[in-house]
Scaffold this motif. Structure first.
Motif, PDB file in Angstrom:
ATOM      1  N   ASP A  18       0.664  -1.017  -0.039  1.00 26.99           N
ATOM      2  CA  ASP A  18       0.163  -0.078  -0.201  1.00 26.99           C
ATOM      3  C   ASP A  18       0.845   1.339   0.268  1.00 26.99           C
ATOM      4  O   ASP A  18       1.728   1.500   0.979  1.00 26.99           O
ATOM      5  N   PRO A  19       0.915   2.115  -0.901  1.00 27.29           N
ATOM      6  CA  PRO A  19       1.689   3.093  -1.244  1.00 27.29           C
ATOM      7  C   PRO A  19       1.535   4.285   0.010  1.00 27.29           C
ATOM      8  O   PRO A  19       2.773   4.693   0.535  1.00 27.29           O
ATOM      9  N   ALA A  20       0.406   4.387   0.581  1.00 27.54           N
ATOM     10  CA  ALA A  20       0.093   5.382   1.603  1.00 27.54           C
ATOM     11  C   ALA A  20       0.969   4.652   3.109  1.00 27.54           C
ATOM     12  O   ALA A  20       1.676   5.422   3.685  1.00 27.54           O
ATOM     13  N   ALA A  21       0.787   3.483   3.245  1.00 24.50           N
ATOM     14  CA  ALA A  21       1.179   2.902   4.352  1.00 24.50           C
ATOM     15  C   ALA A  21       2.907   2.671   4.165  1.00 24.50           C
ATOM     16  O   ALA A  21       3.549   3.040   5.439  1.00 24.50           O
ATOM     17  N   ILE A  22       3.498   2.622   3.123  1.00 21.19           N
ATOM     18  CA  ILE A  22       4.849   2.549   2.762  1.00 21.19           C
ATOM     19  C   ILE A  22       5.386   3.924   3.099  1.00 21.19           C
ATOM     20  O   ILE A  22       6.263   4.066   3.934  1.00 21.19           O
ATOM     21  N   VAL A  54       5.381  -0.388 -11.265  1.00 23.75           N
ATOM     22  CA  VAL A  54       4.795   0.342 -10.160  1.00 23.75           C
ATOM     23  C   VAL A  54       4.762  -0.887  -9.047  1.00 23.75           C
ATOM     24  O   VAL A  54       5.146  -0.765  -7.803  1.00 23.75           O
ATOM     25  N   GLN A  55       4.275  -2.069  -9.553  1.00 23.00           N
ATOM     26  CA  GLN A  55       4.369  -3.371  -8.362  1.00 23.00           C
ATOM     27  C   GLN A  55       6.152  -3.443  -8.030  1.00 23.00           C
ATOM     28  O   GLN A  55       6.302  -3.830  -6.571  1.00 23.00           O
ATOM     29  N   THR A  56       7.005  -3.397  -8.860  1.00 18.14           N
ATOM     30  CA  THR A  56       8.378  -3.796  -8.438  1.00 18.14           C
ATOM     31  C   THR A  56       8.721  -2.729  -7.501  1.00 18.14           C
ATOM     32  O   THR A  56       9.480  -2.783  -6.516  1.00 18.14           O
ATOM     33  N   LEU A  57       8.373  -1.510  -7.687  1.00 17.21           N
ATOM     34  CA  LEU A  57       8.869  -0.142  -6.860  1.00 17.21           C
ATOM     35  C   LEU A  57       8.256  -0.307  -5.502  1.00 17.21           C
ATOM     36  O   LEU A  57       8.913  -0.042  -4.489  1.00 17.21           O
ATOM     37  N   LEU A  58       6.816  -0.540  -5.638  1.00 16.24           N
ATOM     38  CA  LEU A  58       6.330  -1.062  -4.035  1.00 16.24           C
ATOM     39  C   LEU A  58       6.901  -1.902  -3.262  1.00 16.24           C
ATOM     40  O   LEU A  58       7.088  -2.072  -2.447  1.00 16.24           O
ATOM     41  N   TRP A  61      10.256  -0.727  -2.058  1.00 11.83           N
ATOM     42  CA  TRP A  61      10.155   0.431  -0.933  1.00 11.83           C
ATOM     43  C   TRP A  61       9.476  -0.203   0.322  1.00 11.83           C
ATOM     44  O   TRP A  61       9.691  -0.034   1.566  1.00 11.83           O
ATOM     45  N   ARG A  62       8.753  -1.418  -0.100  1.00 10.69           N
ATOM     46  CA  ARG A  62       8.227  -2.095   1.182  1.00 10.69           C
ATOM     47  C   ARG A  62       9.318  -2.626   2.073  1.00 10.69           C
ATOM     48  O   ARG A  62       9.372  -2.364   3.207  1.00 10.69           O
TER      49      ARG A  62
END
Length: 100
Positions: A18-22, A54-58, A61-62
């Motif tokens: 979840d980008p906001a949670a990250i 996008v999926q790889t980036l998330l 960063w997670r």
């Protein structure tokens, strides 16, 4: 000097993808870089062939958010940058002596 018990630290919650949670899990010093890379990946995702970016980036960063939140992370980075190898524990799994 006497040994004092360490304060227990609550484990950081895994932000998932979840980008906001990250973003919330990241230390403030890393949030601008995450936001810039995330925005760039979203722009690239308009091309369906690049949506996986996008999926790889998330995912990346997670894992970074989890690592950055671990106690002693910054000190370990500095030890590595300064070549202080004695700070790192060498672990050899049982039965692996002489193989590594």
């Amino acid at each position: 000097m006497t040994a004092q018990p360490e304060e227990p630290t609550a484990p950081r919650r895994d932000p998932g993808e979840d980008p906001a949670a990250i973003f919330d899990a990241l230390p403030p010093a890393h949030r601008a870089q995450f936001r810039a890379e995330y925005d760039e990946a979203l722009d690239a995702a308009h091309d369906l062939a690049r949506f996986k970016q996008v999926q790889t980036l998330l995912r990346q960063w997670r894992l970074r958010a989890i690592a950055y939140g671990r106690p002693g992370y910054e000190e370990a980075v500095q030890d590595a940058l300064q070549g202080r190898e004695d700070s790192f524990v060498r672990y050899t799994p049982p039965g692996w002596e002489g193989r590594v």
